[in-house]
Design an enzyme around this catalytic site. Structure first.
Site, PDB file in Angstrom:
ATOM      1  N   CYS A 132       0.742  -1.235   0.178  1.00 25.94           N
ATOM      2  CA  CYS A 132       0.070   0.016   0.108  1.00 25.94           C
ATOM      3  C   CYS A 132       0.727   1.199  -0.033  1.00 25.94           C
ATOM      4  CB  CYS A 132      -0.831   0.046   1.039  1.00 25.94           C
ATOM      5  SG  CYS A 132      -0.077  -0.670   2.695  1.00 25.94           S
ATOM      6  N   HIS A 245      -3.153   6.247   4.451  1.00 21.71           N
ATOM      7  CA  HIS A 245      -1.464   6.299   4.770  1.00 21.71           C
ATOM      8  C   HIS A 245      -1.289   7.843   4.303  1.00 21.71           C
ATOM      9  CE1 HIS A 245      -1.721   2.421   6.073  1.00 21.71           C
ATOM     10  NE2 HIS A 245      -0.832   1.751   4.868  1.00 21.71           N
TER      11      HIS A 245
END
Ligand code: A2P
Length: 339
Positions: A132, A245
């Site tokens: 990710c 994130h």
């Protein structure tokens, strides 16, 4: 697209698997039939797809007969064990775990950056979905690397708990509840409390002092950008955020590029949204990136300590673009160009 496909989702009851099902629906992927697979723990569970409830089945070696595309997000061990059975049955696997990413025969794909690599799915019948943190970084750095060449990357991440899965989401919720009610909290998923804390520790520590997550960012970035010469160093940190994130990224480029030129380049880059107006407090945050498919970038400025340095702040929804959306985008390329 006139054809439609039999699709399976392995790990359908997990945080990413669930989002994969939603992405297939939202992006109107041409699904002829959908098979939902998980462990025995999930027997009897039903999940909604296009308004209909589908029963979850137990993942087995024979689950993939008659399936065209399987999206896997059930952990590395499960992928290592079952992806070869799926491929042997003629199904193309798009795998979200780290099991196959660095296999030289397996393409590692971010559709905005290296869509041409999808063609190599024929080697093993498997395409790997990158980590990710790597996905959102290369979506932004890919166009810069193409334009001026990147010599070195220094990245620090601020990663949400959803990257660890459902249990970690529950842990942050439970610990936060306990803390604000002055109750005892439990530590189960992470080695320390995550609520009101930061852990400079994602995945296992390696001999070289880095974590596996940090080395994934190093190795996967080089593979996707098709340039083993880029110097990369990463520090990955878990923060008490549910979704999204963030990354502080410092790059040294081979040729000079100004922050204005970077902004203009990224304004036109696929999948990127520039949010960079600090005077009006405009910069990307997980709060606004959660639930979106774009990768957001801001705080673009010169690193005045070196000749050709640029600093950026990059944010994306780790469960969507960092996992599920990227996997479904790969499936879209397969469906459009190869199957
Ligand atoms: P289950 O819910 O039945 O345990 P997350 O990353 O959010 O924890 O999700 C992991 C996903 O992978 C879940 O859907 C989980 O199913 C699935 N999974 C984990 N181990 C296995 C296994 N051995 N066989 C099949 N599915 C598995």
């Amino acid at each position: 697209m006139s054809k439609s496909f039999s699709v399976a989702v392995a790990g359908a009851t997990g945080a990413v698997g669930n989002q994969m099902i939603k992405c297939l629906e939202e992006r109107e992927f041409p699904v002829k039939s959908l098979k939902l697979l998980a462990s025995r723990r999930s027997i009897g569970r039903k999940i909604s797809f296009r308004g209909e409830l589908t029963e979850v089945e137990v993942l087995e070696e024979s689950s993939f007969k008659g399936i065209d595309i399987a999206l896997f997000s059930a952990g590395g061990d499960t992928s290592r064990r079952f992806a070869p059975y799926a491929a042997a049955d003629g199904c193309v696997v798009v795998d979200n775990s780290s099991a196959w990413r660095m296999d030289p025969e397996v393409p590692l794909v971010v559709p905005e950056v290296n869509p041409h690599s999808v063609a190599r799915y024929t080697n093993k019948g498997i395409i790997a979905n990158p980590n990710c943190s790597t996905i959102q970084m290369v979506v932004v750095l890919g166009p810069i690397h193409k334009r001026v060449g990147i010599r070195r990357i220094v990245v620090s991440t601020y990663q949400a708990v959803s990257g660890t899965g459902k249990k970690a989401i529950d842990e942050l919720l439970d610990q936060t509840r306990a803390m604000i009610n002055f109750l005892e909290y439990q530590v189960r998923v992470y080695p320390h409390r995550i609520a009101f804390n930061c852990l400079p520790h994602i995945d296992a520590f390696l001999e070289n002092g880095y974590t596996k997550e940090e080395m994934k960012m190093v190795n996967e970035t080089r593979k996707i950008l098709e340039d083993p010469s880029i110097g990369i160093t990463a520090t990955t940190v878990r923060v008490p955020i549910f979704f999204g994130h963030s990354e502080s990224v410092n790059i040294e480029t081979k040729e000079h590029i100004s922050p204005e030129e970077v902004r203009m380049l990224l304004d036109k880059a696929p999948g990127v949204k520039v949010m960079d107006d600090p005077k009006n407090n405009l910069y990307p945050m997980p709060l606004q990136a959660a639930g979106k498919d774009e990768t957001f970038v801001g705080r673009i400025r010169a690193d005045e300590s070196i000749q050709n340095g640029i600093n950026l702040w990059i944010v994306a929804d780790n469960v969507r673009k960092g996992a599920a959306t990227n996997a479904v985008q790969i499936a879209e390329i397969l469906a459009r160009d190869y199957l």
